[in-house]
Motif scaffolding. Sequence first.
Motif, PDB file in Angstrom:
ATOM      1  N   CYS A 107      57.072  39.089  39.937  1.00 43.45           N
ATOM      2  CA  CYS A 107      57.315  37.936  40.913  1.00 43.45           C
ATOM      3  C   CYS A 107      58.332  38.096  42.025  1.00 43.45           C
ATOM      4  N   GLU A 108      57.979  37.318  42.827  1.00 42.21           N
ATOM      5  CA  GLU A 108      59.137  37.239  44.102  1.00 42.21           C
ATOM      6  C   GLU A 108      59.649  35.943  44.512  1.00 42.21           C
ATOM      7  N   LEU A 109      61.021  36.004  44.390  1.00 42.45           N
ATOM      8  CA  LEU A 109      61.742  34.528  44.442  1.00 42.45           C
ATOM      9  C   LEU A 109      62.393  34.488  45.718  1.00 42.45           C
ATOM     10  N   ARG A 110      62.640  33.290  46.130  1.00 45.59           N
ATOM     11  CA  ARG A 110      63.336  32.982  47.287  1.00 45.59           C
ATOM     12  C   ARG A 110      64.736  31.853  46.790  1.00 45.59           C
ATOM     13  N   SER A 111      65.965  32.462  47.032  1.00 48.41           N
ATOM     14  CA  SER A 111      67.094  31.561  46.639  1.00 48.41           C
ATOM     15  C   SER A 111      67.931  30.985  47.871  1.00 48.41           C
ATOM     16  N   PRO A 112      68.626  30.044  47.598  1.00 49.29           N
ATOM     17  CA  PRO A 112      69.360  29.276  48.879  1.00 49.29           C
ATOM     18  C   PRO A 112      70.199  29.923  49.560  1.00 49.29           C
ATOM     19  N   ALA A 113      71.228  30.783  48.806  1.00 51.11           N
ATOM     20  CA  ALA A 113      72.101  31.752  49.455  1.00 51.11           C
ATOM     21  C   ALA A 113      72.480  32.670  48.458  1.00 51.11           C
ATOM     22  N   PRO A 114      73.212  33.876  48.811  1.00 51.19           N
ATOM     23  CA  PRO A 114      73.287  34.823  47.822  1.00 51.19           C
ATOM     24  C   PRO A 114      74.443  34.205  46.841  1.00 51.19           C
ATOM     25  N   PHE A 115      74.265  34.800  45.808  1.00 54.05           N
ATOM     26  CA  PHE A 115      75.054  34.303  44.554  1.00 54.05           C
ATOM     27  C   PHE A 115      76.217  35.242  44.469  1.00 54.05           C
ATOM     28  N   ALA A 116      77.356  34.569  43.822  1.00 56.89           N
ATOM     29  CA  ALA A 116      78.453  35.387  43.370  1.00 56.89           C
ATOM     30  C   ALA A 116      77.896  36.238  42.318  1.00 56.89           C
ATOM     31  N   GLU A 117      78.942  37.058  41.683  1.00 54.23           N
ATOM     32  CA  GLU A 117      78.379  37.898  40.746  1.00 54.23           C
ATOM     33  C   GLU A 117      78.137  36.842  39.296  1.00 54.23           C
ATOM     34  N   ASP A 118      78.864  36.074  39.208  1.00 60.57           N
ATOM     35  CA  ASP A 118      78.969  35.400  37.971  1.00 60.57           C
ATOM     36  C   ASP A 118      77.895  34.255  37.948  1.00 60.57           C
ATOM     37  N   GLY A 119      77.620  33.715  39.339  1.00 61.58           N
ATOM     38  CA  GLY A 119      76.598  33.022  39.491  1.00 61.58           C
ATOM     39  C   GLY A 119      75.070  33.474  39.284  1.00 61.58           C
ATOM     40  N   PHE A 120      75.187  34.945  39.612  1.00 62.66           N
ATOM     41  CA  PHE A 120      73.979  35.711  39.582  1.00 62.66           C
ATOM     42  C   PHE A 120      73.644  35.928  38.194  1.00 62.66           C
ATOM     43  N   ALA A 121      74.676  36.092  37.288  1.00 67.07           N
ATOM     44  CA  ALA A 121      74.330  36.408  36.008  1.00 67.07           C
ATOM     45  C   ALA A 121      74.006  35.071  35.323  1.00 67.07           C
ATOM     46  N   ALA A 122      74.458  34.160  35.779  1.00 66.71           N
ATOM     47  CA  ALA A 122      73.952  32.706  35.076  1.00 66.71           C
ATOM     48  C   ALA A 122      72.467  32.416  35.222  1.00 66.71           C
ATOM     49  N   PHE A 123      72.262  32.554  36.731  1.00 68.08           N
ATOM     50  CA  PHE A 123      70.671  32.303  37.083  1.00 68.08           C
ATOM     51  C   PHE A 123      70.085  33.130  36.270  1.00 68.08           C
ATOM     52  N   ASN A 124      70.173  34.629  36.128  1.00 65.72           N
ATOM     53  CA  ASN A 124      69.498  35.470  35.518  1.00 65.72           C
ATOM     54  C   ASN A 124      69.162  34.991  33.902  1.00 65.72           C
ATOM     55  N   ARG A 125      70.230  34.386  33.148  1.00 68.03           N
ATOM     56  CA  ARG A 125      69.704  34.019  31.876  1.00 68.03           C
ATOM     57  C   ARG A 125      69.000  32.927  31.946  1.00 68.03           C
ATOM     58  N   GLN A 126      69.116  32.264  32.943  1.00 64.14           N
ATOM     59  CA  GLN A 126      68.083  31.079  32.915  1.00 64.14           C
ATOM     60  C   GLN A 126      66.645  31.128  33.324  1.00 64.14           C
ATOM     61  N   TYR A 127      66.593  32.244  34.233  1.00 62.23           N
ATOM     62  CA  TYR A 127      65.165  32.879  34.548  1.00 62.23           C
ATOM     63  C   TYR A 127      64.654  33.826  33.214  1.00 62.23           C
ATOM     64  N   VAL A 128      65.278  34.538  32.511  1.00 66.49           N
ATOM     65  CA  VAL A 128      64.748  35.406  31.580  1.00 66.49           C
ATOM     66  C   VAL A 128      64.512  34.090  30.281  1.00 66.49           C
ATOM     67  N   GLY A 129      65.182  33.192  30.423  1.00 65.03           N
ATOM     68  CA  GLY A 129      64.532  32.016  29.159  1.00 65.03           C
ATOM     69  C   GLY A 129      63.406  31.682  29.585  1.00 65.03           C
ATOM     70  N   LEU A 130      62.773  31.543  30.937  1.00 64.74           N
ATOM     71  CA  LEU A 130      61.371  31.003  31.460  1.00 64.74           C
ATOM     72  C   LEU A 130      60.501  32.023  30.826  1.00 64.74           C
ATOM     73  N   LEU A 131      60.889  33.479  31.056  1.00 69.45           N
ATOM     74  CA  LEU A 131      59.922  34.388  30.866  1.00 69.45           C
ATOM     75  C   LEU A 131      59.750  34.449  29.146  1.00 69.45           C
TER      76      LEU A 131
END
Length: 250
Positions: free
Chosen positions: A68-92
């Motif tokens: 998949c190819e995603l588009r995000s509002p703005a670059p994440f800080a490292e901890d924010g990116f990790a939090a988003f990734n956990r949410q995304y993996v939950g969808l999968l």
Amino acid sequence: MTDLVSFAPGGYNFIPGVFQYSAGVRADDGFEIVRVRLREPLPLAQAIPVVEAHLATERRSPASFCACELRSPAPFAEDGFAAFNRQYVGLLDRWGLIRDGVNPVARTNVCPKVAPPGEVSLYAFCYTRPKLASGPGGFVVAGSGEAPEGRGNYRDHAIRVGDRSAEGLTAKARWVLGEMERRMTALGAGWADTTGTHLYTVYDIHPFLETEIVARGASRSGLSWHFARPPVVDLDYEMDVRGVGCELVI
């Protein structure tokens, strides 16, 4: 060369990567990869039923979802990116794609500088289906910025961090192009097999466009430059590549 791992329920093999995505996928024998781009990116919550409906129409299960190819509002800080990734993996995981903590799905996630989405949105996705014609089944290489993955953070390992000079950007591009080649090699492919090359940066690529991109064959099918940033603060340059025989817009 990295050994591929089979994801038999989906009809593809993948390069093991980090927990949020694999480094790339290749169709199994007898299957082919189809890329679908949405006419307008949709927030993930709205995109999920659209993907499910399309797969159902094609008589494919969610297990066939391979990139998949995603588009995000703005670059994440490292901890924010990790939090988003956990949410995304939950969808999968709800689709049964995560097996023993291993994620087979390739991914690109970038941030448009102009007219960004209000929330993380789906731009395009790929799935496998039984092959309809002769020829290669196809591959997709996940997006990579100018830092090795799986090192705990990006900033401490990024190439020429903060250097947006022509020389700094050339070094970043050279590393990312090398990573694209390493991943393609693992998938049994090369630039001659590509049907699409995407580049994501808001900085000037012209000083190295000919010498680093065109000269090595990376633009043989043209070069799609998206005026966007990688998804993590401090990264400046990202690419992905694919070789697929069928692309749709829905």
